[in-house]
Write a protein that holds these residues in place. Structure first.
Motif, PDB file in Angstrom:
ATOM      1  N   ASP A 281     -22.537   8.676 -20.873  1.00 37.60           N
ATOM      2  CA  ASP A 281     -22.498   9.657 -19.792  1.00 37.60           C
ATOM      3  C   ASP A 281     -21.337  10.609 -19.995  1.00 37.60           C
ATOM      4  O   ASP A 281     -20.512  10.442 -20.899  1.00 37.60           O
ATOM      5  N   TYR A 282     -21.252  11.605 -19.106  1.00 38.63           N
ATOM      6  CA  TYR A 282     -20.238  12.667 -19.224  1.00 38.63           C
ATOM      7  C   TYR A 282     -19.160  12.533 -18.152  1.00 38.63           C
ATOM      8  O   TYR A 282     -18.439  13.480 -17.886  1.00 38.63           O
ATOM      9  N   LYS A 283     -19.025  11.359 -17.558  1.00 30.93           N
ATOM     10  CA  LYS A 283     -18.141  11.193 -16.410  1.00 30.93           C
ATOM     11  C   LYS A 283     -16.746  10.692 -16.786  1.00 30.93           C
ATOM     12  O   LYS A 283     -15.999  10.220 -15.934  1.00 30.93           O
ATOM     13  N   GLY A 284     -16.414  10.773 -18.074  1.00 27.69           N
ATOM     14  CA  GLY A 284     -15.054  10.462 -18.480  1.00 27.69           C
ATOM     15  C   GLY A 284     -14.837   9.068 -19.020  1.00 27.69           C
ATOM     16  O   GLY A 284     -13.713   8.701 -19.351  1.00 27.69           O
ATOM     17  N   LEU A 285     -15.902   8.269 -19.141  1.00 28.09           N
ATOM     18  CA  LEU A 285     -15.759   6.906 -19.643  1.00 28.09           C
ATOM     19  C   LEU A 285     -16.197   6.777 -21.094  1.00 28.09           C
ATOM     20  O   LEU A 285     -15.871   5.803 -21.765  1.00 28.09           O
ATOM     21  N   HIS A 286     -16.978   7.744 -21.575  1.00 27.85           N
ATOM     22  CA  HIS A 286     -17.448   7.738 -22.959  1.00 27.85           C
ATOM     23  C   HIS A 286     -16.898   8.991 -23.629  1.00 27.85           C
ATOM     24  O   HIS A 286     -17.303  10.105 -23.331  1.00 27.85           O
ATOM     25  N   TYR A 287     -15.996   8.776 -24.567  1.00 26.90           N
ATOM     26  CA  TYR A 287     -15.238   9.896 -25.114  1.00 26.90           C
ATOM     27  C   TYR A 287     -16.002  10.703 -26.155  1.00 26.90           C
ATOM     28  O   TYR A 287     -15.502  11.692 -26.664  1.00 26.90           O
ATOM     29  N   GLU A 288     -17.234  10.282 -26.471  1.00 22.43           N
ATOM     30  CA  GLU A 288     -18.078  11.097 -27.328  1.00 22.43           C
ATOM     31  C   GLU A 288     -18.569  12.353 -26.591  1.00 22.43           C
ATOM     32  O   GLU A 288     -18.963  13.331 -27.221  1.00 22.43           O
ATOM     33  N   LEU A 289     -18.561  12.295 -25.264  1.00 18.47           N
ATOM     34  CA  LEU A 289     -19.124  13.387 -24.470  1.00 18.47           C
ATOM     35  C   LEU A 289     -18.227  13.607 -23.244  1.00 18.47           C
ATOM     36  O   LEU A 289     -18.345  12.905 -22.248  1.00 18.47           O
ATOM     37  N   ILE A 290     -17.332  14.580 -23.314  1.00 13.52           N
ATOM     38  CA  ILE A 290     -16.388  14.805 -22.219  1.00 13.52           C
ATOM     39  C   ILE A 290     -16.319  16.288 -21.836  1.00 13.52           C
ATOM     40  O   ILE A 290     -15.271  16.919 -21.906  1.00 13.52           O
ATOM     41  N   PRO A 291     -17.452  16.881 -21.408  1.00 14.85           N
ATOM     42  CA  PRO A 291     -17.435  18.295 -21.029  1.00 14.85           C
ATOM     43  C   PRO A 291     -16.578  18.576 -19.802  1.00 14.85           C
ATOM     44  O   PRO A 291     -16.190  19.729 -19.574  1.00 14.85           O
ATOM     45  N   PHE A 292     -16.275  17.525 -19.018  1.00 12.68           N
ATOM     46  CA  PHE A 292     -15.454  17.710 -17.818  1.00 12.68           C
ATOM     47  C   PHE A 292     -14.061  17.110 -17.967  1.00 12.68           C
ATOM     48  O   PHE A 292     -13.316  17.003 -16.994  1.00 12.68           O
ATOM     49  N   GLY A 293     -13.710  16.719 -19.191  1.00 10.28           N
ATOM     50  CA  GLY A 293     -12.433  16.057 -19.392  1.00 10.28           C
ATOM     51  C   GLY A 293     -12.556  14.582 -19.039  1.00 10.28           C
ATOM     52  O   GLY A 293     -13.650  14.035 -18.907  1.00 10.28           O
ATOM     53  N   ALA A 294     -11.410  13.925 -18.877  1.00 11.64           N
ATOM     54  CA  ALA A 294     -11.405  12.492 -18.569  1.00 11.64           C
ATOM     55  C   ALA A 294     -10.086  12.130 -17.919  1.00 11.64           C
ATOM     56  O   ALA A 294      -9.165  12.945 -17.846  1.00 11.64           O
TER      57      ALA A 294
END
Length: 357
Positions: A281-294
């Protein structure tokens, strides 16, 4: 990759493991709705070029400020003028940011005067909105907007820190500037990819229409069942993030960072299927996909932005059949982006729309 711009040190990170190490194990600090009518808005326009930014502005104004700039609320020209100037200032190059002793250059070029003028106009704009909400004679809407909530927190004695008017104005700045840019750009990028890959378009459209049936519109609850649409949006985030440069951060202490190669299978191919049955997901827990940062400073508007994008796209695909404009084919689509804080598509996406039966 380590870069140095004047007195500023910059680190470019392209590995998911490396990002995790930086944001999870090292302390760092920052240095720096209502879219049900979206399809109706599109169907009422004569121009076939998709530009959802106007409707996104309306949504943000209603949710954030309790107003509609397109129907006599906030002056349209003033609102759009402030928004345009704010974007320009945020993406402008300031010599004093990189060479503190060269602030005279920014004064000489007029940048500082322009920045101060924009700040005063924005401050006045936010203060007017706050004063209207504090007016005891104000006719309150059925649903509270963001300013209503913030003013309630201002009076809450149990709130964990002393919220003040300046804090509220800062939050409104985020809503005002960031609330429309990324959502509008994402809708354009998703539609561009879907037109480039017709099989994905048909699959996404079929999912929406099979779920909604003859209902006539897609609402927030319906979106939860649109698995493939969500995968399409994730794949768009992966290939074309609308905020490619995240907020600058600065280390609070010395740290060593290792190296690690991370790749996606067929990384250049648009394939939403990669997210089906593979939970990233893109919610900051999977660093492969961080369009919103983390981390603690992940984008606060993430949920609202994604919900708006999902609703807008679902209604566009449900209500209309989309084709390439006359004389164009999918090979003519380009994915060149404009430089800036938000990566907008450089050339307008012009499509032919047909109202679905």
């Amino acid at each position: 990759m380590y870069l140095r711009f004047g007195f500023k040190s910059t680190l470019v990170v392209s590995s998911a493991k490396l990002v995790e190490e930086i944001w999870l194990f090292h302390r760092i600090m920052t240095t720096g709705g209502k879219s049900g009518n979206f399809a109706l808005y599109i169907s009422s326009t004569e121009c076939n070029s998709i530009d959802p930014s106007g409707k996104m502005n309306t949504i943000i104004c209603r949710v954030g400020f309790g107003k509609r700039y397109d129907k006599g609320g906030i002056e349209r020209s003033r609102y759009l003028g402030l928004l345009k100037e704010s974007r320009a200032m945020l993406s402008s190059f300031s010599f004093s940011d990189y060479f503190p002793f060269a602030s005279w250059v920014d004064r000489f070029t007029g940048l500082l005067n322009r920045l101060e003028k924009t700040f005063k106009e924005l401050d006045s704009f936010y203060q007017e909105l706050i004063d209207e909400h504090l007016d005891p004679n104000r006719l309150k809407p059925e649903e509270e907007d963001i300013i209503d909530v913030l003013l309630q927190l201002l009076e809450d004695c149990d709130f964990p820190f002393n919220l003040n008017i300046d804090h509220i104005k800062a939050i409104l700045m985020n809503v005002f500037v960031a609330g429309t840019e990324a959502t509008a750009a994402t809708v354009i990028w998703v539609m561009s990819f879907l037109m480039k890959y017709p099989k994905c378009l048909k699959k996404t459209q079929a999912e929406v229409r099979d779920l909604i049936g003859k209902k006539g519109f897609v609402n927030e609850d319906d979106v939860q069942g649109l698995t493939y649409l969500k995968a399409v949006i994730k794949e768009t985030f992966r290939l074309q993030p609308t905020a490619p440069l995240l907020v600058p951060r600065e280390t609070l202490g010395k740290c060593n960072i290792g190296k690690n190669l991370e790749t996606w299978e067929n990384p250049e191919v648009f394939s939403p299927e990669r997210f089906i049955g593979y939970f990233i997901d893109y919610k900051g827990l999977h660093y492969e996909l961080i369009p919103f940062g983390a981390g603690r400073r992940i984008c606060p508007g993430m949920r609202m932005g994604v919900a708006t994008v999902e609703l807008a796209l679902a209604n566009l695909l449900y209500n209309f059949d989309w084709e390439m404009a006359i004389g164009m084919n999918k090979e003519d689509l380009d994915f060149e982006a404009i430089s800036g804080i938000t990566a907008h598509k450089k050339n307008a996406l012009t499509l032919k729309k047909n109202i679905s039966d």
